[in-house]
Design an enzyme around this catalytic site. Structure first.
Site: not given
Ligand code: RB5
Length: 149
Positions: A11, A69, A71, A102, A137
């Site tokens: 994203d 993304c 996180t 695994h 596994h």
């Molecule tokens: C975008 O701001 C953020 O929410 C997205 O990149 C991600 O971290 C969501 O899990």
């Protein structure tokens, strides 16, 4: 590993790190296909990119994916809703190695707000150079699909 192509997507939060990661993957000798997003300035929804990449990985023989993304959490959740996708949210070379050894992960995932470029390079090197260990596994990985409804 036999790798035909590596699809990559993320994203807006992932845009800069995605570009750097593409370079890393190309330097490792892979054909890299970028499925977007194409701008850090336009807010997009990570599930759209997870679904698009998952589709490509499932329909392209011997292909793998990289999803990013902010996180890594949202985009990995979305990818893992597709049967046959084993998307591993990794944080370092140890988790990237275990994801392959695994879990036979076919998509490497990380958060652009969590890891830096050095860690990404380490993870890419180890993820795309580690074979699935099979053995016990294999039985567990098979159960991942049979548990889906
Ligand atoms: C975008 O701001 C953020 O929410 C997205 O990149 C991600 O971290 C969501 O899990």
């Amino acid at each position: 590993m036999n790798i035909s192509k590596v699809f990559i997507a993320g994203d807006h939060a992932a845009y800069d790190l995605k570009n750097k990661c593409k370079e890393i993957l190309a330097n490792l000798g892979f054909e890299v296909i970028d499925l977007g997003t194409d701008s850090p300035d336009i807010s997009v929804d990570y599930p759209d990119f997870a679904y698009e990449l998952s589709k490509k990985v499932l329909e392209t023989k011997d292909s793998y994916g990289v999803l990013i993304c902010g996180t890594g959490i949202g985009i990995s959740i979305a990818a893992n809703r597709n049967a046959g996708i084993r998307c591993a949210l990794c944080h370092d070379s140890f988790t990237a190695k275990m994801a392959r050894e695994h879990n036979d992960a076919n998509v490497l995932c990380f958060g652009s707000r969590v890891v830096g470029i050095g860690v990404v390079e380490d993870m890419c090197k180890v993820f795309f150079n580690t074979e699935f260990a099979c053995g016990r596994h294999e039985r567990r990985v098979k159960k991942l699909n049979s548990c889906l409804n």
